[in-house]
Write a protein that holds these residues in place. Structure first.
Motif, short mmCIF file in Angstrom:
data_model
loop_
_atom_site.label_atom_id
_atom_site.label_comp_id
_atom_site.label_asym_id
_atom_site.label_seq_id
_atom_site.Cartn_x
_atom_site.Cartn_y
_atom_site.Cartn_z
N MET A 59 -2.78 -9.02 4.64
CA MET A 59 -1.40 -8.84 5.09
C MET A 59 -1.22 -9.56 6.43
O MET A 59 -2.07 -9.44 7.31
CB MET A 59 -1.10 -7.34 5.29
CG MET A 59 -1.19 -6.54 4.01
SD MET A 59 -1.12 -4.74 4.31
CE MET A 59 -2.87 -4.30 4.32
N LYS B 181 0.86 -15.90 3.98
CA LYS B 181 0.90 -16.42 2.60
C LYS B 181 2.31 -16.83 2.19
O LYS B 181 2.51 -17.91 1.61
CB LYS B 181 0.35 -15.37 1.61
CG LYS B 181 -1.15 -15.08 1.80
CD LYS B 181 -1.54 -13.80 1.09
CE LYS B 181 -0.83 -12.65 1.73
NZ LYS B 181 -1.34 -11.33 1.53
N ASP C 171 4.28 -9.65 -5.03
CA ASP C 171 4.91 -8.40 -4.57
C ASP C 171 6.38 -8.36 -5.01
O ASP C 171 6.86 -7.34 -5.50
CB ASP C 171 4.85 -8.28 -3.03
CG ASP C 171 3.47 -7.87 -2.54
OD1 ASP C 171 2.65 -7.41 -3.35
OD2 ASP C 171 3.23 -8.01 -1.33
N ILE D 35 7.80 -1.86 -2.58
CA ILE D 35 6.36 -1.56 -2.63
C ILE D 35 6.11 -0.16 -2.06
O ILE D 35 5.34 0.62 -2.62
CB ILE D 35 5.55 -2.59 -1.79
CG1 ILE D 35 5.81 -4.02 -2.25
CG2 ILE D 35 4.08 -2.23 -1.76
CD1 ILE D 35 5.10 -4.47 -3.46
N PHE E 255 0.38 0.61 -8.77
CA PHE E 255 0.71 -0.68 -8.16
C PHE E 255 -0.36 -1.73 -8.52
O PHE E 255 -0.06 -2.86 -8.87
CB PHE E 255 0.84 -0.54 -6.64
CG PHE E 255 1.04 -1.86 -5.93
CD1 PHE E 255 2.26 -2.52 -5.99
CD2 PHE E 255 -0.01 -2.45 -5.23
CE1 PHE E 255 2.44 -3.75 -5.37
CE2 PHE E 255 0.16 -3.68 -4.60
CZ PHE E 255 1.39 -4.33 -4.68
N ARG E 256 -1.63 -1.32 -8.44
CA ARG E 256 -2.73 -2.26 -8.75
C ARG E 256 -2.68 -2.70 -10.21
O ARG E 256 -2.97 -3.85 -10.54
CB ARG E 256 -4.08 -1.63 -8.42
CG ARG E 256 -4.28 -1.24 -6.96
CD ARG E 256 -4.18 -2.43 -6.03
NE ARG E 256 -4.20 -2.05 -4.62
CZ ARG E 256 -3.77 -2.83 -3.63
NH1 ARG E 256 -3.30 -4.04 -3.89
NH2 ARG E 256 -3.81 -2.44 -2.39
N GLY F 285 -0.20 -10.44 -3.12
CA GLY F 285 -0.37 -9.29 -2.23
C GLY F 285 -1.81 -9.26 -1.71
O GLY F 285 -2.73 -9.69 -2.41
N GLY F 286 -1.98 -8.74 -0.50
CA GLY F 286 -3.30 -8.79 0.15
C GLY F 286 -4.43 -8.10 -0.58
O GLY F 286 -5.60 -8.41 -0.37
N GLY F 287 -4.11 -7.15 -1.49
CA GLY F 287 -5.18 -6.44 -2.19
C GLY F 287 -5.50 -7.02 -3.56
O GLY F 287 -6.41 -6.53 -4.25
N ARG G 285 4.37 -1.87 4.77
CA ARG G 285 3.02 -1.88 4.18
C ARG G 285 2.39 -0.49 4.21
O ARG G 285 1.89 -0.05 5.26
CB ARG G 285 2.12 -2.87 4.92
CG ARG G 285 2.23 -4.28 4.39
CD ARG G 285 2.81 -5.17 5.39
NE ARG G 285 2.76 -6.57 4.99
CZ ARG G 285 3.64 -7.46 5.43
NH1 ARG G 285 4.62 -7.08 6.22
NH2 ARG G 285 3.55 -8.71 5.05
N PRO G 286 2.36 0.18 3.06
CA PRO G 286 1.85 1.55 3.02
C PRO G 286 0.42 1.69 3.53
O PRO G 286 0.07 2.71 4.14
CB PRO G 286 1.91 1.93 1.54
CG PRO G 286 2.63 0.84 0.84
CD PRO G 286 2.82 -0.30 1.75
N LEU G 287 -0.41 0.68 3.31
CA LEU G 287 -1.81 0.81 3.73
C LEU G 287 -1.97 0.81 5.24
O LEU G 287 -3.02 1.20 5.76
CB LEU G 287 -2.67 -0.30 3.12
CG LEU G 287 -2.83 -0.30 1.60
CD1 LEU G 287 -3.82 -1.36 1.18
CD2 LEU G 287 -3.30 1.06 1.10
N ARG H 30 -12.81 -6.61 2.93
CA ARG H 30 -12.20 -7.60 2.06
C ARG H 30 -12.61 -9.05 2.33
O ARG H 30 -12.55 -9.88 1.42
CB ARG H 30 -10.69 -7.50 2.17
CG ARG H 30 -10.13 -6.23 1.57
CD ARG H 30 -8.63 -6.21 1.76
NE ARG H 30 -8.00 -5.09 1.08
CZ ARG H 30 -6.69 -4.94 0.99
NH1 ARG H 30 -5.89 -5.82 1.56
NH2 ARG H 30 -6.18 -3.91 0.35
C1 S3P Z 1 -1.30 -4.90 0.21
C2 S3P Z 1 -0.62 -5.99 0.70
C3 S3P Z 1 0.84 -6.16 0.56
C4 S3P Z 1 1.34 -5.39 -0.66
C5 S3P Z 1 0.88 -3.98 -0.61
C6 S3P Z 1 -0.63 -3.83 -0.57
C7 S3P Z 1 -2.76 -4.81 0.42
O1 S3P Z 1 1.18 -7.54 0.43
O2 S3P Z 1 0.88 -6.00 -1.84
O3 S3P Z 1 1.47 -3.39 0.51
O4 S3P Z 1 -3.44 -4.02 -0.28
O5 S3P Z 1 -3.28 -5.55 1.27
P1 S3P Z 1 1.14 -8.61 1.65
O6 S3P Z 1 -0.27 -9.11 1.74
O7 S3P Z 1 2.07 -9.67 1.20
O8 S3P Z 1 1.58 -7.91 2.86
#
Ligand code: S3P
Length: 197
Positions: A19, A23, A42, A53, A65-66, A88-90, A127-129, A146
């Protein structure tokens, strides 16, 4: 055919990374430069769910979500026109997604330091995380877990701290040219694992 035209005919360019790595911004530059559509996983998930999100995490949970991320990747594999994909970052954290990402095309890891993430995302609530206290610690810990996974997934790693999107986009394009030339010398096609490493 010049270099830019040759890239047009090839596979997707896929941006991965933490995040706040840039990107979407770098994706927009590549999109303009190559006249290719930019797709953001996303945004695709939000459009499909009719929720943000944050709402998806709150109402359906992270696992849902995953699962949606994996579905979106499958949809992208079916697209014939090459696009730029911002993920998305994950996304690479699921093993099946890592394989799918590399099959989509040229995977670029935008690497960023924790301090830069915290600076760029100061005040962000989407960003919930990263919600709640001690954001710096959360960012550090997630990046520690990661980082190696991003590196293992990518064909190319590009550092982004202190650099603008144009410079980063140029580095990606030269990496891509080198990868294509290498591939052509080997006489390879561009199916699965098109670019090796
Ligand atoms: C996440 C990154 C977010 C989004 C979600 C979870 C993550 O996207 O998919 O909040 O797990 O790193 P960005 O990387 O675009 O912020």
């Amino acid at each position: 055919m010049d270099g830019t035209e040759r890239i047009q005919a090839e596979r997707h360019i896929v941006l991965i990374g933490f995040m706040g790595a840039g990107k979407s911004t770098v994706g927009r530059w590549l999109s303009r430069k190559l006249s290719r559509q930019l797709l953001d996983t996303d945004a695709m998930i939000e459009a499909g769910a009719g929720m943000t999100i944050r709402e998806i995490f709150a109402v359906r949970g992270e696992d849902a979500f995953r699962a949606a991320e994996t579905e979106v990747l499958k949809g992208l594999a079916a697209r014939r026109m090459p696009v730029i994909v911002s993920t998305g970052g994950g996304m690479p954290m699921r093993a099946e997604n890592r394989t799918a990402l590399r099959q989509l095309g040229y995977v670029v890891y935008l690497r960023v330091k924790p301090e830069t993430v915290c600076k760029r995302l100061a005040g962000d609530t989407t960003r919930p995380l990263l919600a709640g206290n001690d954001r710096q610690q959360k960012v550090k810990e997630l990046l520690r877990q990661r980082g190696p996974v991003y590196e293992e997934t990518a064909h190319l790693t590009v550092d982004t701290d202190g650099r603008g999107p144009e410079e980063i986009a140029e580095e990606i394009l030269s990496g891509l040219h080198i990868a294509y030339s290498r591939q052509e010398r080997k006489g390879g096609g561009h199916n699965n694992e098109a670019f090796g490493n």
